[in-house]
Scaffold this motif. Sequence first.
Motif, mmCIF file in Angstrom:
data_model
loop_
_atom_site.group_PDB
_atom_site.id
_atom_site.type_symbol
_atom_site.label_atom_id
_atom_site.label_comp_id
_atom_site.label_asym_id
_atom_site.label_seq_id
_atom_site.Cartn_x
_atom_site.Cartn_y
_atom_site.Cartn_z
ATOM 1 N N VAL A 124 44.224 50.252 122.331
ATOM 2 C CA VAL A 124 44.049 49.770 121.697
ATOM 3 C C VAL A 124 45.839 49.317 121.058
ATOM 4 O O VAL A 124 45.926 48.020 121.007
ATOM 5 N N SER B 142 48.897 45.332 122.198
ATOM 6 C CA SER B 142 49.025 44.371 121.209
ATOM 7 C C SER B 142 49.882 43.116 121.216
ATOM 8 O O SER B 142 50.001 42.992 120.669
ATOM 9 N N ALA C 63 53.329 44.015 120.918
ATOM 10 C CA ALA C 63 53.936 44.136 120.250
ATOM 11 C C ALA C 63 55.490 44.605 121.652
ATOM 12 O O ALA C 63 54.621 45.980 122.619
ATOM 13 N N ILE D 83 53.595 60.611 116.308
ATOM 14 C CA ILE D 83 53.859 59.225 116.868
ATOM 15 C C ILE D 83 55.873 59.483 117.517
ATOM 16 O O ILE D 83 56.172 60.118 116.550
ATOM 17 N N PRO E 183 58.844 52.673 112.879
ATOM 18 C CA PRO E 183 59.534 51.051 112.057
ATOM 19 C C PRO E 183 60.298 51.529 110.794
ATOM 20 O O PRO E 183 60.779 52.312 110.306
ATOM 21 N N TYR E 184 60.457 50.213 110.186
ATOM 22 C CA TYR E 184 61.127 50.479 108.959
ATOM 23 C C TYR E 184 63.112 51.584 109.320
ATOM 24 O O TYR E 184 63.100 51.329 108.073
ATOM 25 N N SER F 74 49.955 57.895 106.805
ATOM 26 C CA SER F 74 50.986 57.536 106.787
ATOM 27 C C SER F 74 51.217 57.380 108.334
ATOM 28 O O SER F 74 52.283 56.246 108.779
ATOM 29 N N ALA F 75 50.704 58.377 109.192
ATOM 30 C CA ALA F 75 51.052 58.138 111.152
ATOM 31 C C ALA F 75 50.192 56.906 110.945
ATOM 32 O O ALA F 75 50.739 56.104 111.683
ATOM 33 N N PHE G 77 49.023 54.153 109.586
ATOM 34 C CA PHE G 77 49.937 53.346 109.100
ATOM 35 C C PHE G 77 50.996 52.806 109.854
ATOM 36 O O PHE G 77 51.421 51.546 109.834
ATOM 37 N N LEU G 78 51.844 53.714 109.952
ATOM 38 C CA LEU G 78 53.343 53.625 110.229
ATOM 39 C C LEU G 78 53.283 52.781 111.872
ATOM 40 O O LEU G 78 53.904 51.917 111.905
ATOM 41 N N ILE G 79 52.085 53.192 112.764
ATOM 42 C CA ILE G 79 51.567 52.858 113.209
ATOM 43 C C ILE G 79 51.401 51.123 113.224
ATOM 44 O O ILE G 79 51.717 50.732 114.460
ATOM 45 N N ALA H 266 52.065 49.536 110.678
ATOM 46 C CA ALA H 266 52.848 48.375 110.851
ATOM 47 C C ALA H 266 53.727 48.098 112.037
ATOM 48 O O ALA H 266 54.412 46.861 111.994
ATOM 49 N N ARG H 267 53.828 49.145 112.908
ATOM 50 C CA ARG H 267 55.043 48.845 114.285
ATOM 51 C C ARG H 267 54.702 48.149 115.209
ATOM 52 O O ARG H 267 55.522 47.214 115.646
ATOM 53 N N PHE H 268 53.413 47.802 114.677
ATOM 54 C CA PHE H 268 52.386 46.944 116.011
ATOM 55 C C PHE H 268 51.586 45.892 115.533
ATOM 56 O O PHE H 268 51.067 45.359 116.434
ATOM 57 N N ILE I 47 46.310 46.890 113.963
ATOM 58 C CA ILE I 47 45.479 47.796 115.241
ATOM 59 C C ILE I 47 44.706 47.333 115.738
ATOM 60 O O ILE I 47 43.566 46.924 114.494
ATOM 61 N N SER J 6 38.704 50.059 115.630
ATOM 62 C CA SER J 6 38.275 48.655 116.154
ATOM 63 C C SER J 6 39.118 48.349 116.750
ATOM 64 O O SER J 6 40.254 48.905 117.523
ATOM 65 N N GLY J 7 38.418 47.852 118.061
ATOM 66 C CA GLY J 7 39.168 46.942 119.821
ATOM 67 C C GLY J 7 38.783 48.676 120.626
ATOM 68 O O GLY J 7 38.904 47.970 121.504
#
Lengths: 255, 282
Positions: free
Chosen positions: A43, A47, A49, A186, A192-193, B48-49, B51-53, B55-57, B60, B205-206
Amino acid sequence: MIKYLKTAQLSAFEKTNGGIVYLLPDVIVKICTLIPLVFLWKVVMSSGAKVDMTTEQMLTYAVLSALLADMLVVKTPASGWLSEGVLLKLYGRPLPVLGQLIALTVGGWVPMLLLFSLPMVILSPLLDVNLVPASPYFLLSFLLCISLGFAVDFLFACLSIKLRNMTWLICRIRAAIVSFFSGTIIPINLLPYGLAEAVKYQPFASLGGAPLSIFVGAANVERTIALQILWNLILWPLALLAFRKSQEGIVSYGG
Amino acid sequence: MADKITFTRVIKLLGISAKMDLAWFLRDTKYALAIIGADIVSNLSVVSAVFLISARFGGIGGMSVDEVLFMMAYSTLITGIFVMFGSHNNIHISRIIGRGQLEHLFIQPLPINVQLATCSFSPFTGGSNFFVGVVLMIIAERRLGLQVSFGWVLSLAVYLFITMVVIVARSYLVSSLAFYAPVAMEEISYTAVEGTWLLSTFPLSGMPPFVQIPLLTVLPEGLMAWFPSLCLLGRPPLGLSVYYPALYVIILLPITSYIFKRGLSYYVRKGSNRYVPYGFRR
């Protein structure tokens, strides 16, 4: 060497003392986590990205990370046995304590490799996952990762000895830090950031994330392996020295 | 003879636990603060794992980054409540059963369920994740621009309560095995609750229905944060009602109660063999 193999064998069989059926809850949980994880990444990657990895690479990374989880971030029983009083028993046996810990840990991996990893390798095509390494250097990187994992674990064991009553606390912090900074959840280059640049040279990045990235072809092989060798050369002498100094401070009551 | 159990008595029992928690905090503040720090770091590393995914993409599966943050805040609140009310193995009940410690509760002049519900209340050393969850929830709510009313806060409280009931019921359901195999099943509750915690932070979701539906029924990880969060955001997934979690609890509770009582009855007749005569555990 035979003594170590026998020790590893004892450890492997010990896991099944209660019967293989009692290992099934762990296997079921691992499978039930792996399948949604694969779809989560599908999923996410759909996206659109722009990232440095393809969907196929990411799925392989995630699945391999689950299959080799115990080895990518090594955890010996040392810290737990310290509080349970088992660690002291190792001193009564005619083998070096660290050697025993390594053999016991390696042996302990076998049941889950046979009951979870091997079947999932066979079933991986059903998840659209290709488990063929992109580089033959994966094996070298994997061995360096395991070696470094033992060194890191022994350093945490020394910290447990030093702080005495804080074994559980150290285990919690260690699990949190190592799982995040090793890139097993990950991939580090997807953080990110600007975190990716900030964390890619620290020692935990040479654990699980390094061989996984080489396996899927998303890493600079020479630089990754050089870093792994460097951290092994730094942390192993530190671990041996720290353990030698810590041994006389071991306090273990059991219960 | 057992004490009469009233609401006031329950509050007093919670007060006793809180007082003991405060005493520990004051007696060994350095260690307690270290534990609090470890709890926060441990939980944040899990949430955070995901959430960071996101944020990067850029989100979700149709959930925006802020919606994922909202879900992580909900998950952190649940972790906070779990630690605050369940840090003495009263939720990981298979450990108490497997270690032969259930008898310790038999000699107290209180019903077992009241003891288990109140014995672990630790707002001072265990409340940190709840506090972090509240902060994250406020941030997520502001970023999402939610209209927060008394009714919405009440809904949040009800969903948190239902999620906790699902966690406790599932833990007690699988822990019933420890009555029959105390050594092998001592950690079954940990496997069922903590072993699946990362999974409970996944936004479903998805994902295809054949992944989503089992995670809302057989293995209810979707009810730990994803489903309630989307209900609170006003769009319950899969066309299900906002009452689905409550219905799930209504079905799960009697099943758990029946199976646990059968196990307890077996335990009362057979006892536990975990302790050797000189006190050590086998």
